[in-house]
Design an enzyme around this catalytic site. Structure first.
Site, short mmCIF file in Angstrom:
data_model
loop_
_atom_site.label_atom_id
_atom_site.label_comp_id
_atom_site.label_asym_id
_atom_site.label_seq_id
_atom_site.Cartn_x
_atom_site.Cartn_y
_atom_site.Cartn_z
CG HIS A 88 -0.42 0.33 2.47
ND1 HIS A 88 -0.19 -0.95 3.27
CD2 HIS A 88 -0.10 1.18 3.28
CE1 HIS A 88 0.44 -0.82 4.38
NE2 HIS A 88 0.58 0.67 4.41
CB CYS A 178 -32.18 -2.16 -5.42
SG CYS A 178 -32.26 -0.36 -5.72
#
Length: 203
Positions: A88, A178
């Site tokens: 990272h 959805c």
């Protein structure tokens, strides 16, 4: 980034666990189509992997502008002893731009609270947020009710407060996965790519 138009543009694309992750390959294509010099490294969260297939990852790896696809496993496997590279940290040093698209409600909340529980959140925590040349672009994508939640504006404010180079790529209104219709869908991939190149190339 304030370099000339021919300078290589190095982008880390962070993909979090929103259903909009299904546009991952399309977004990768658009990033490369706009700038032949772009180089992209991808960071996928474990939740994003629910929407991105192994075949799609393999396809992206063949792009001339893709120089790596990373998951949480890579964060740990790259380090064996003191002195080894920390994934990272190295990604943060390498990149000119951190693009998080889609940015889920959950990952937004993690960013706002400084959580470091996966590669993407660790990358953001290690990002040089005081450097205005290290651009951060975030493209939220979530259900309309989640977008309208007071938590969302609170978390966006917290992230903006600490990140000097932050650019929001605002969600759009459309029929969501959805079935609801309203604001919350991720900005279209081509528009995201155009915005990223514009922010990164502007003086």
């Amino acid at each position: 980034m304030s370099g000339g138009s021919q300078a290589p543009l190095r982008v880390v694309l962070g993909v979090s666990g929103s259903v909009a992750a299904i546009k991952f390959t399309e977004l990768m294509g658009e990033l490369g189509a706009l700038d032949a010099s772009v180089e992209v490294k991808v960071v996928l969260t474990e939740s994003a992997r629910r929407f991105v297939s192994d075949a799609e990852i393999a396809e992206v790896k063949t792009c001339a502008w893709c120089s790596g696809v990373y998951t949480d496993d890579d964060e740990w496997s790259a380090w064996r002893k003191k002195g080894d590279p920390v994934t990272h940290v190295e990604l943060g040093k390498w990149a000119d731009v951190l693009l998080v698209a889609p940015l889920s409600a959950n990952t937004l909340a993690k960013f706002a609270n400084g959580s470091c529980d996966n590669l993407l959140t660790c990358l953001f925590r290690a990002w040089d947020v005081s450097n205005r040349d290290k651009i951060v672009c975030m493209a939220p994508a979530m259900n309309t009710q989640m977008w309208a939640s007071p938590f969302t504006s609170r978390h966006m404010g917290a992230v903006a407060e600490v990140c000097a180079s932050l650019r929001w790529l605002q969600p759009i209104s459309k029929e969501l996965a959805c079935g609801d219709t309203g604001v919350g869908a991720m900005m279209e991939p081509r528009d995201i790519a155009i915005a990223v190149h514009s922010f990164a190339r502007s003086p």
